[in-house]
Design a protein around this motif. Structure first.
Motif, PDB file in Angstrom:
ATOM      1  N   LYS A  63      10.380  61.224  42.142  1.00  0.00           N
ATOM      2  CA  LYS A  63      11.488  61.765  42.930  1.00  0.00           C
ATOM      3  C   LYS A  63      11.046  63.056  43.600  1.00  0.00           C
ATOM      4  O   LYS A  63      10.582  63.997  42.941  1.00  0.00           O
TER       5      LYS A  63
ATOM      6  N   THR B 221      16.213  65.316  35.867  1.00  0.00           N
ATOM      7  CA  THR B 221      15.960  64.436  37.015  1.00  0.00           C
ATOM      8  C   THR B 221      15.708  63.014  36.544  1.00  0.00           C
ATOM      9  O   THR B 221      16.235  62.051  37.120  1.00  0.00           O
TER      10      THR B 221
ATOM     11  N   LEU C 167      18.128  59.772  37.460  1.00  0.00           N
ATOM     12  CA  LEU C 167      17.574  58.565  38.058  1.00  0.00           C
ATOM     13  C   LEU C 167      17.931  57.346  37.203  1.00  0.00           C
ATOM     14  O   LEU C 167      18.297  56.281  37.723  1.00  0.00           O
TER      15      LEU C 167
ATOM     16  N   LEU D  15      20.716  59.398  41.213  1.00  0.00           N
ATOM     17  CA  LEU D  15      19.726  59.730  42.229  1.00  0.00           C
ATOM     18  C   LEU D  15      18.953  58.471  42.578  1.00  0.00           C
ATOM     19  O   LEU D  15      18.740  57.604  41.721  1.00  0.00           O
ATOM     20  N   ARG D  16      18.531  58.379  43.834  1.00  0.00           N
ATOM     21  CA  ARG D  16      17.710  57.253  44.265  1.00  0.00           C
ATOM     22  C   ARG D  16      16.242  57.665  44.184  1.00  0.00           C
ATOM     23  O   ARG D  16      15.866  58.715  44.702  1.00  0.00           O
ATOM     24  N   PRO D  17      15.414  56.864  43.515  1.00  0.00           N
ATOM     25  CA  PRO D  17      14.002  57.252  43.404  1.00  0.00           C
ATOM     26  C   PRO D  17      13.301  57.235  44.753  1.00  0.00           C
ATOM     27  O   PRO D  17      13.609  56.405  45.617  1.00  0.00           O
ATOM     28  N   THR D  18      12.371  58.156  44.930  1.00  0.00           N
ATOM     29  CA  THR D  18      11.537  58.151  46.122  1.00  0.00           C
ATOM     30  C   THR D  18      10.596  56.955  46.079  1.00  0.00           C
ATOM     31  O   THR D  18      10.352  56.288  47.090  1.00  0.00           O
TER      32      THR D  18
ATOM     33  N   TRP E   4      19.450  52.000  40.091  1.00  0.00           N
ATOM     34  CA  TRP E   4      20.044  52.414  41.361  1.00  0.00           C
ATOM     35  C   TRP E   4      20.922  51.319  41.953  1.00  0.00           C
ATOM     36  O   TRP E   4      22.085  51.552  42.284  1.00  0.00           O
TER      37      TRP E   4
END
Length: 326
Positions: free
Chosen positions: A20, A53, A57, A62-65, A77
């Motif tokens: 992330k 973080t 996730l 949160l959306r992972p990179t 996600w």
């Protein structure tokens, strides 16, 4: 169930290359991890290391990179709503409705899950010495944390995700929480338990992982770590200390000579050779005690008591030079 059997069974959590980034800042970097059924995984690291973080996730906040996070085969996600049905979550800062009482929080969360968890919630609250009749805004930090724990465990979820869950809770109640956690895993549930204090995690965890600057730098079973525990050795001799011989013993660390006194840290594997060298001299006094697990762990991974980097693991393990005091 043994740790090996747990890891060989259906995984509860799978992180694969999880990364992330926030702009140019990499909060989490290529983390790969599996948590099995019936396992408590202690997730350790200093503040800002990437623990929260990772948890956000995993909870689909949160959306992972890049990379993936899954719970019981569900993509964290894309299938976050389904994940929330099988996870009990305690955030680092519980978000409660200030005007609602504990009972009303329980009723509301039960409604969202389409089930009645009131009896289970009352049982857990009683064990934690929490009054569910009080409004959240009147609760102390510790009692707000207790309410968050009640809401997380009352539905008997298969997985608990706990972000520093005992923060603000007094030690006696922490013991009760640890008992609840052990009961959860005895029934086949699992837990991811984040903390920056190894001493707390070692009481309940099967394995521990250390995250530092966004990277997972170590994963250890507690029993394996304990087997490598260091022993503090101190010997006082009638004459000069033969320091050069001691420095050659494999695994000896932090060797210090102060007058006629020698001190060092030694793994269990080095004790036999060390004792033979000590007995070759005229010994006036001798002490040997096992170092606390937390101290050994932080030293082994090159971290200070606050969890910050002190040296690389290789530098930390290899330190066998002789130091003369004064």
């Amino acid at each position: 169930m043994s740790p090996e059997a747990r890891l060989g069974a259906e995984s509860m959590v799978q992180l694969a290359g999880l990364t992330k980034r926030f702009g140019r800042n990499t909060a989490l970097d290529d983390v790969t991890l599996t948590i099995g059924p019936g396992e408590v995984f202690g997730y350790l690291g200093p503040n800002g290391a990437g623990k929260t973080t990772t948890i956000r996730l995993l909870m689909g906040m949160l959306r992972p990179t890049s990379g993936t996070a899954s719970v019981l085969g569900l993509d964290a996600w894309r299938q976050s709503r389904d994940v929330h049905r099988v996870v009990g979550y305690v955030p680092g800062e519980p978000a409660l409705y200030d005007r609602l009482t504990g009972h009303q929080h329980v009723a509301y969360c039960s409604h969202l899950r389409h089930r009645d968890d009131g009896q289970r919630a009352a049982e857990v609250a009683a064990r934690l010495d929490l009054d569910l009749g009080k409004a959240a805004r009147t609760l102390s930090r510790g009692n707000r944390q207790k309410l968050a724990v009640v809401l997380a465990v009352m539905s008997r979820p298969r997985l608990l995700v706990l972000d520093e869950p005992t923060s603000g809770i007094d030690p006696l109640v922490q013991q009760v929480f640890h008992s609840i956690l052990r009961e959860h895993t005895a029934d086949g549930g699992s837990a991811l338990f984040s903390s920056h204090v190894l001493g707390e995690v070692e009481r309940v965890a099967d394995r521990i992982g250390v995250v530092r600057a966004g990277k997972l730098v170590a994963v250890e079973r507690l029993q394996d770590l304990a087997a490598r525990s260091l022993h503090r050795v101190r010997a006082r001799f009638a004459g000069e200390v033969p320091a050069a011989g001691f420095a050659a013993v494999p695994g000896i660390r932090d060797l210090l000579v102060d007058g006629r006194t020698l001190s060092c840290n030694a793994p269990q594997s080095a004790l036999d050779a060390l004792l033979k060298l000590v007995s070759a001299g005229e010994v006036e006094d001798f002490e040997c005690s096992e170092a606390p697990l937390e101290e050994m762990f932080l030293s082994y991974y090159g971290m200070d008591p606050a969890g910050n980097a002190a040296a690389s693991p290789s530098e930390s393990v290899a330190g066998t030079a002789v130091h003369h005091a004064g």
